[in-house]
Design an enzyme around this catalytic site. Structure first.
Site, mmCIF file in Angstrom:
data_model
loop_
_atom_site.group_PDB
_atom_site.id
_atom_site.type_symbol
_atom_site.label_atom_id
_atom_site.label_comp_id
_atom_site.label_asym_id
_atom_site.label_seq_id
_atom_site.Cartn_x
_atom_site.Cartn_y
_atom_site.Cartn_z
ATOM 1 N N HIS A 86 -25.705 12.295 -19.007
ATOM 2 C CA HIS A 86 -25.424 11.927 -17.621
ATOM 3 C C HIS A 86 -25.152 13.166 -16.780
ATOM 4 C CE1 HIS A 86 -24.451 8.511 -20.205
ATOM 5 N NE2 HIS A 86 -24.725 7.731 -19.199
ATOM 6 N N LEU A 136 -15.124 1.805 -19.784
ATOM 7 C CA LEU A 136 -14.612 2.129 -18.447
ATOM 8 C C LEU A 136 -13.253 1.512 -18.145
ATOM 9 C CD1 LEU A 136 -17.969 2.126 -16.506
ATOM 10 C CD2 LEU A 136 -16.576 4.087 -17.154
ATOM 11 N N GLY A 185 -16.963 2.660 -11.684
ATOM 12 C CA GLY A 185 -16.901 1.711 -12.791
ATOM 13 C C GLY A 185 -15.472 1.473 -13.227
ATOM 14 N N HIS A 214 -27.909 9.321 -12.363
ATOM 15 C CA HIS A 214 -26.772 8.935 -13.199
ATOM 16 C C HIS A 214 -26.933 9.247 -14.682
ATOM 17 C CE1 HIS A 214 -23.507 6.597 -14.935
ATOM 18 N NE2 HIS A 214 -24.402 6.033 -15.723
ATOM 19 N N GLU A 250 -2.135 -7.758 -20.890
ATOM 20 C CA GLU A 250 -2.321 -7.433 -22.306
ATOM 21 C C GLU A 250 -3.206 -6.201 -22.492
ATOM 22 O OE1 GLU A 250 -2.990 -10.419 -20.957
ATOM 23 O OE2 GLU A 250 -1.309 -11.637 -21.678
ATOM 24 N N HIS A 290 -4.268 -21.709 -26.990
ATOM 25 C CA HIS A 290 -3.164 -20.883 -27.478
ATOM 26 C C HIS A 290 -3.121 -20.804 -29.007
ATOM 27 C CE1 HIS A 290 -2.051 -21.022 -23.329
ATOM 28 N NE2 HIS A 290 -0.915 -20.401 -23.511
#
Lengths: 640, 640
Positions: free
Chosen positions: A37, A127, A163, A267, A411, A473
């Site tokens: 890149h 990312l 990103g 890119h 989380e 759950h």
């Protein structure tokens, strides 16, 4: 403590030359690899150079210096930019490594990999996670400063791309950092308006500074991303602001490459020999590939020397600190080196006579560990009571000396922030949520494993026995899916004694993560006699966690019928091998795919659970002593 | 089309009574189950009542009416509020079901479950996903409106909690909705300042309206969450604003329950008989449990009748439309019923003679499907070129008639938005990213499976053969981890013909999701002779995807040595059973745990990959014809 940057300003012409050096080193690397890149490095080189030459406090000869500034390239696909910086500043990354960019066995892999390359602070590429790891590092710095102000005071910098900012984890990280007032964190946004598929305006119209401001950040804007002084001034203001800072730097992807600059074409593909030659010509760059011109080399050497002096000054501070406070200094060293204290007695004495959920046994372990291990910090994604992870005083923006981290209902952010804390060093960290929500944090758990970080994941409510909360759950496939992650230690204890052992193993491990899989429901304390039964044995039931006590009940019934049955608790399945001389049956309230290759008969659950009282749900899926015994009997009959 | 709400305003006293009805129905449900979350319903009942009585356009007798407004309770733990609404408005949810709240087999599970309860639009509980699904529904409405304006025009409403807003997916959803200008989406935030662990201020200080505004949303604030007229006016203004709307409604969790209201204690436990009685007394509520007072019953019946009239009017609109445009109406019906067109020839004719990556074969399938299936929409998380998922004109805020959705770099959001589009109906949807980033979207993929939605996940770059991008971009454990999700169809085609078959299977499936696992690298087109070889067969090599051609190379070598070898391509491993009369060997460039229970020898990769050219990385991990043949030979020798 001493924290004064003593470095000569680099002449303006050298600044320009250095930026071109970084640009063309990156373009040369990508060209030589025929892969990579080039666009991001060519656009972001000015901000990276400004940061490294005017602000970053580091010593290329001592990449492990505890009080160095941290730099995270969250836009990890721009790895060639980072390798160029490390090379020119004199880290142990010679030209030969740049020339073997993206080749097998090189120190210059496609994305930056922690542990692979000196000076790379964390593995990035997935990312958004780099930003969250930088937040974790910045928090670790503040927590270390609260404990060891004499020897702690550094900054954390990150460069993020579009990103990173579209990924949801950017919100979790920004919100957490703003809440905790992590003022020594400075994030530069490479605002090039381009993503892989085209213009950012195809998919996103966010006012990025405004959203960071909404999360309590200071924001800055640099309208010309090649304006080194403007970038410098923004970083200076950012450092003096008590809030975390977000600097929007307007750049042009692939800057200087005619025909592709400012487009998605810049890119992810090499420019090609002809275009690269043309780009160099336009820039007046007449050097052979991989050249670092002498003025740049000299400037970087001087900067590196300034860094070495700063580290030496810090070393003197540390010596003063150590002389004055030998015990605290010893603790500091022990934590840095990830050595446990010699005496683990408080943890090992945790015991239970009465039935208890393993999440509660785990809370008892944490209570014991707290006094013993001052470097241990942690918390949960807003489930501290439910998961048994209350852990003393809360870390707040006004006082970072606490041990409990309120990660919030985030989380994924929690896991990546834990990675950042662990990478920073000086701490051991745990974080907790319900096992079913391990899915939310899985990408960061994978990075814990890939980076070999001893992060501890406390995952409770570990089966359909959760009951009334229902299938959303109730984990079913989760334990097996965690076992599939290379390098993750997965431990599912059956009672308090095994929970203690699990915590001991988790803390003892220094080179990789551990998942502790704990029950919501109460479990009896195991009795060795229940496991072993009478000899001779013809059947072995291997179970984990809450199913071990169920297995003992099954075994009792089968023994009464004359079968010789042994029960084995596989705290860590990877260490279990069946006895080939007997029939083996596994019993675990979850996916059976992995067990089928180990035992003769795998009893588990390969479907979603249901909402209802836990015992009834377990019964519906065949997890009662009678139902299991019947299946074992059927198997023995059919195998006869 | 007709879309005029014709309903009488409910008297103020009845409004108050109705709110208390919803509050106490919820508290009674939780009390009777001895489990559940009373706090959210008690605080959010006024906004829910206002929305349902003054705005929601629905017919309780026809929960599947295509042009109904959608209501999503993103804060799924407040399920008792939703069940109370459905019950009082006359959906098929009698009192007996409320009384069996959270019991096995009831229609009132702990969290709302799609397909389980009439009127529940989606499964919620895993936080943040409801918001993103609502965004998907709102986009589907606009896309349907662009195609069938005569019969499409409804709103999507969601109630979200603090947990939803802390989750990163809330950012992805908000950013996407703002970008696409989904003005018919109205989100109400139950701003009660409380999370499970205590005050929101323990972990979050975001200015929520400001961050939604930064993503292009209209925002409103209601300072008193019991003020029905204020809520009503905010919703009215929200509906008339062309942007998506976020209404912050200040509420008190567990409102009216003395001693616990406004605290975390009200969140997740029954109030207890004594406190519930006291709460009712303070509210002047003198009815037995589960009572819907007559005035409320009457008001709801009148509202339901108004809804039925609206549906009837829509039915007339539809009849007019059908008479005028029978072909378009037939397409509309076919898409609503998820029936494929009779003629799949364009898809089935996709063929290749030359080697091609299966991601490219998949792009050819999509090209063929586009004309054939106008209801198919989809795209990628900013990797359309890389994953072979370019799909016609882009859906934009100015024109929703396109077929290509630019989900942005938001994998998790993409998957949840796809769930919303699928749940809305009238569309089939696919979304794409690299297989390794399936981890980012896994929680929503699990919900696709749990809800039985035929969402298609196109997951490419499916092994360490990805090469230079390195271990962060190389899946190893992912295929096996996906196979562990109940109800997910996992297909890994080996060449173009199998890719066509995989797409056919994915489209044919109407009751669950499919993951297509595709290669980055070019693969030869298989030849039946290569697979079958000469008889008699003593060895079977079962492989998937890119390893099938490797297996044929291995087989050629072994046949030359005199072994009778058959190669089997297991497009769907769950349909594969080994031939017990021969030795079986599996070959898949990933985790072997699941294969070990199926075959005699499982050859795979149980460690992370490396950065380097794909072929070299494969070779390093033993994936060459020679290395595999050697392992097979060794195994045959040792087993002899």
């Amino acid at each position: 403590m001493t924290n004064v940057l003593q470095r000569a300003r680099v002449p303006v012409e050298t600044d320009r030359l250095a930026v071109d050096t970084l640009r063309f080193l990156a373009a040369d690397m990508v060209q030589s690899a025929s892969s990579g890149h080039p666009g991001m490095p060519m656009g972001a080189a000015p901000m990276a150079w400004t940061l490294w030459s005017r602000h970053l406090r580091h010593d290329p000869q001592a990449p492990g210096w505890a009080d160095r500034d941290r730099f995270v390239l969250s836009a990890g696909h721009g790895s060639a930019l980072l390798y160029g910086l490390l090379h020119t500043f004199g880290y142990d990354l010679p030209e030969a490594e740049l020339r073997s960019f993206r080749q097998l066995g090189s120190r210059t892999p496609g994305h930056p990999e922690f542990g692979h390359t000196p000076g790379v602070e964390c593995t990035t590429g997935p990312l958004g996670q780099g930003l969250a790891m930088a937040v974790g590092m910045a928090l670790a710095e503040r927590m270390a400063n609260a404990r060891y102000p004499e020897v702690t005071g550094h900054h954390t910098y990150a460069i993020v791309g579009d990103g990173c900012l579209m990924e949801g984890i950017s919100h979790e990280a920004a919100s957490f950092a703003g809440h905790l007032g992590l003022g020594r964190l400075v994030v530069l946004w490479d605002d090039n308006d381009i993503t892989i598929d085209g213009g950012v305006d195809r998919s996103c119209g966010d006012d990025q500074p405004a959203r960071f401001a909404a999360c309590g950040w200071h924001t800055e804007a640099v309208v010309d991303g090649t304006d080194i002084d403007a970038i410098d001034q923004s970083i200076t203001r950012a450092k003096s602001d008590p809030r975390p800072s977000f600097i929007a730097v307007r750049t042009v992807i692939g800057q200087g490459a005619p025909g592709v600059e400012g487009t998605a074409k810049a890119h992810g593909s090499p420019l090609g020999d002809a275009l690269l030659a043309e780009t160099k010509e336009l820039a007046g760059w007449e050097h052979p590939p991989f050249t670092v011109p002498e003025p740049v080399r000299e400037a970087c050497a001087a900067l590196a020397e300034a860094g070495a002096r700063e580290r030496a000054a810090w070393g003197e501070d540390f010596a003063t600190f150590e002389a004055a406070c030998p015990e605290r200094a010893a603790k500091y060293r022990r934590a840095q080196e990830r050595r446990l204290p010699d005496d683990l007695t408080p943890l090992l004495q945790v015991a239970d006579a009465v039935p208890r959920a393993t999440r509660q046994s785990s809370q008892a372990c944490l209570d014991a560990a707290r006094g013993m291990l001052p470097e241990l910090v942690g918390g949960s994604a807003d489930l501290s009571g439910s998961t048994g992870t209350a852990f003393g005083e809360l870390v707040t923006r006004d006082d970072y000396a606490g041990t409990a981290i309120a990660f919030g209902i985030r989380e994924f952010g929690m896991a990546a922030i834990m990675n950042g804390i662990s990478l920073h060093g000086g701490f051991r960290v745990f974080g907790s949520t319900f096992l079913v929500f391990a899915d939310y944090l899985r990408p960061a758990l994978r990075l814990s494993a890939l980076m070999g970080q001893p992060v501890i994941y406390v995952l409770t409510h570990d089966s359909i026995a959760v009951g009334e909360d229902g299938p959303t759950h109730q984990p079913v496939e989760h334990v097996e899916s965690l076992r599939a992650i290379p390098g993750l230690q997965v431990l599912r204890p059956a009672d308090t004694a095994e929970t203690v052992e699990a915590w001991r193993l988790a803390l003892k491990r220094t080179d990789g993560p551990t998942a502790l899989i704990l029950s919501r429901q109460s479990l009896p304390q195991l009795d060795g006699d229940d496991l072993d039964g009478d000899h001779p044995v013809s059947l072995e039931i291997v179970a984990t966690g809450s199913e071990v006590s169920l297995a003992t009940a099954v075994a009792r019934g089968l023994r009464a019928e004359g079968h010789g049955v042994r029960v084995v608790s596989a705290l860590d399945r990877s260490r279990y091998a069946p006895d080939p001389s007997v029939t083996s049956v596994s019993l675990e309230a979850g996916n059976t795919a992995g067990w089928r290759g180990i035992v003769d008969l795998a009893i588990g659950i390969d479907d979603f659970g249901d909402s209802g009282p836990g015992g009834e749900v377990m019964a519906r899926h065949g997890f009662t002593a009678d139902a299991v015994a019947a299946r074992v009997r059927d198997y023995l009959d059919s195998a006869r």
